[in-house]
Design an enzyme around this catalytic site. Structure first.
Site, PDB file in Angstrom:
ATOM      1  CB  SER A  32       9.317  54.385  19.001  1.00 15.58           C
ATOM      2  OG  SER A  32       8.454  54.157  17.854  1.00 15.58           O
ATOM      3  CG  HIS A  39      13.464  54.294  17.413  1.00 12.29           C
ATOM      4  ND1 HIS A  39      14.063  53.269  17.276  1.00 12.29           N
ATOM      5  CD2 HIS A  39      12.272  52.719  16.982  1.00 12.29           C
ATOM      6  CE1 HIS A  39      14.289  52.129  16.867  1.00 12.29           C
ATOM      7  NE2 HIS A  39      12.834  52.333  16.781  1.00 12.29           N
ATOM      8  CG  ASP A  94       9.666  51.768  14.925  1.00  5.50           C
ATOM      9  OD1 ASP A  94      11.386  51.347  14.798  1.00  5.50           O
ATOM     10  OD2 ASP A  94       9.255  52.039  16.157  1.00  5.50           O
ATOM     11  CG  MET A 127       7.720  49.047  10.867  1.00  2.00           C
ATOM     12  SD  MET A 127       6.081  48.245  11.493  1.00  2.00           S
ATOM     13  CE  MET A 127       7.266  48.762  13.019  1.00  2.00           C
ATOM     14  CG  HIS A 167      14.298  49.865  14.160  1.00  2.00           C
ATOM     15  ND1 HIS A 167      13.444  49.551  15.086  1.00  2.00           N
ATOM     16  CD2 HIS A 167      14.959  49.053  13.269  1.00  2.00           C
ATOM     17  CE1 HIS A 167      13.459  47.522  14.492  1.00  2.00           C
ATOM     18  NE2 HIS A 167      14.152  48.137  13.620  1.00  2.00           N
ATOM     19  CG  MET A 216      11.745  46.793  11.433  1.00  2.00           C
ATOM     20  SD  MET A 216      10.914  47.113  12.676  1.00  2.00           S
ATOM     21  CE  MET A 216      10.969  49.115  12.831  1.00  2.00           C
ATOM     22  CG  MET A 267      14.170  44.263  16.854  1.00  2.00           C
ATOM     23  SD  MET A 267      13.824  45.661  17.133  1.00  2.00           S
ATOM     24  CE  MET A 267      12.351  45.446  17.680  1.00  2.00           C
ATOM     25  N   GLY A 286       7.646  44.586  14.518  1.00  2.00           N
ATOM     26  CA  GLY A 286       6.074  44.909  13.164  1.00  2.00           C
ATOM     27  C   GLY A 286       5.612  45.938  13.962  1.00  2.00           C
ATOM     28  CE1 TYR A 287       0.316  44.483  13.436  1.00  2.00           C
ATOM     29  CE2 TYR A 287       2.135  43.214  13.404  1.00  2.00           C
ATOM     30  CZ  TYR A 287       1.437  43.974  12.987  1.00  2.00           C
ATOM     31  OH  TYR A 287       0.756  42.858  10.998  1.00  2.00           O
ATOM     32  N   GLY A 297       3.679  48.291  21.321  1.00  2.00           N
ATOM     33  CA  GLY A 297       2.769  47.743  22.698  1.00  2.00           C
ATOM     34  C   GLY A 297       2.573  46.178  22.612  1.00  2.00           C
ATOM     35  CG  ASP A 351      12.610  48.491  19.142  1.00  2.00           C
ATOM     36  OD1 ASP A 351      11.764  49.273  19.502  1.00  2.00           O
ATOM     37  OD2 ASP A 351      13.019  48.829  17.753  1.00  2.00           O
ATOM     38  N   GLY A 384       7.711  52.656  22.814  1.00  2.00           N
ATOM     39  CA  GLY A 384       6.719  53.794  21.902  1.00  2.00           C
ATOM     40  C   GLY A 384       5.511  53.890  23.178  1.00  2.00           C
TER      41      GLY A 384
HETATM   42  C1  DX5 Z   1       8.852  47.282  17.076  1.00  2.00           C
HETATM   43  C2  DX5 Z   1       8.938  48.849  16.589  1.00  2.00           C
HETATM   44  C3  DX5 Z   1       9.262  49.340  17.880  1.00  2.00           C
HETATM   45  C4  DX5 Z   1       7.925  50.027  18.840  1.00  2.00           C
HETATM   46  C5  DX5 Z   1       8.202  49.392  19.837  1.00  2.00           C
HETATM   47  O1  DX5 Z   1       8.837  46.327  15.343  1.00  2.00           O
HETATM   48  O2  DX5 Z   1      10.433  48.588  16.107  1.00  2.00           O
HETATM   49  O3  DX5 Z   1      10.328  50.836  17.865  1.00  2.00           O
HETATM   50  O4  DX5 Z   1       7.408  51.369  17.984  1.00  2.00           O
HETATM   51  O5  DX5 Z   1       7.490  49.840  20.424  1.00  2.00           O
HETATM   52  P1  DX5 Z   1       6.758  49.033  22.232  1.00  2.00           P
HETATM   53  O6  DX5 Z   1       7.956  50.523  22.513  1.00  2.00           O
HETATM   54  O7  DX5 Z   1       5.533  50.294  22.261  1.00  2.00           O
HETATM   55  O8  DX5 Z   1       6.807  48.333  22.131  1.00  2.00           O
HETATM   56 ZN    ZN Z   2      11.979  50.368  16.157  1.00  2.00          ZN
END
Ligand code: DX5
Ligand code: ZN
Length: 215
Positions: free
Chosen positions: A7, A30, A32, A34, A63, A65, A134, A139-140, A142, A172, A194
């Site tokens: 990601s 990937h 994301d 948002m 993806h 969101m 998920m 949303g974030y 890390g 994810d 990510g």
């Molecule tokens: C979260 C995203 C993920 C995110 C994963 O809402 O959909 O794709 O980038 O991040 P890590 O791998 O850092 O948890």
């Molecule tokens: Zn994602």
């Protein structure tokens, strides 16, 4: 064999063209998207995906969101997505949106938040290519993997095997070198990661290490 979808949310946004080269040995990229409505955060949109498309040979895993994803399927298909995933929580006519995605020549994925039960997919199972579980609240990047999601993965794997359908399980959120082996054993087919990839000194090397730890 497991597949990988790094990601770019965790990559250096000021240097994305170089960042994505580091993960060329993955299978997907990937992306994301948002909107600040379905999820609290705002990331990027189709313009960025279009700009990156010529610089990667990976399949683009978009993806969404966002609320009302049905309004943007054509746009995200036209900027070069190979797979488009929508969230079941925001789609009223899921069956119709899946058809929309496929009519555009893309593979169709449906994402479920951690708290969303698997049974919302019962009557679309035969139409989808990927299920994105998920494993954090979207949303974030890390965040930490939610442990109960192990059971959800195992249950989904059973469901797919019973139905004899060719659906891939993608997960994810919170995937890292420490938990990836166990997740692979639980039945995951595609790993999104990510931070665990882009926040390391050598993302290509980390990706290779992740592959070694999976089936
Ligand atoms: C979260 C995203 C993920 C995110 C994963 O809402 O959909 O794709 O980038 O991040 P890590 O791998 O850092 O948890
Ligand atoms: Zn994602």
């Amino acid at each position: 064999m497991s597949l990988f979808s790094p990601s770019i949310l965790a990559a250096d946004f000021s240097n994305l063209r170089e960042e994505i080269k580091k993960v060329e040995k993955a299978d997907f990229l990937h992306l994301d998207v948002m909107d600040g409505r379905f999820v609290p955060n705002i990331s990027f949109g189709p313009g960025l995906i279009k700009a990156l498309r010529p610089y990667s040979s990976l399949k683009f895993d978009t993806h969404l969101m966002i609320v009302e994803p049905e309004k943007y399927i054509t746009t995200f298909a036209e900027v070069g997505s190979d797979l488009i995933t929508v969230h079941a929580e925001v789609v009223t006519h899921l069956d119709r949106v899946i058809s929309q995605i496929k009519d555009k020549g893309c593979k169709a994925g449906v994402a479920l938040n951690p708290s969303t039960p698997l049974n919302v997919l019962e009557y679309v199972l035969d139409k989808i290519d990927y299920i994105l579980l998920m494993t954090v609240n979207p949303g974030y990047g890390g965040q930490s993997f939610i442990p109960l999601m192990f059971q959800k993965i195992v249950k989904l794997k059973e469901l797919i095997q019973e139905s004899n359908l060719d659906i891939k399980i993608e997960i994810d959120g919170g995937v890292n070198l420490d938990n990836i082996n166990e997740l692979s054993n639980a039945g995951v087919d595609i790993f999104v990661a990510g931070s665990a990839i882009f926040k390391t000194d050598n993302p290509a090397d980390t990706l290779a290490k992740m592959r070694e730890k999976t089936k």
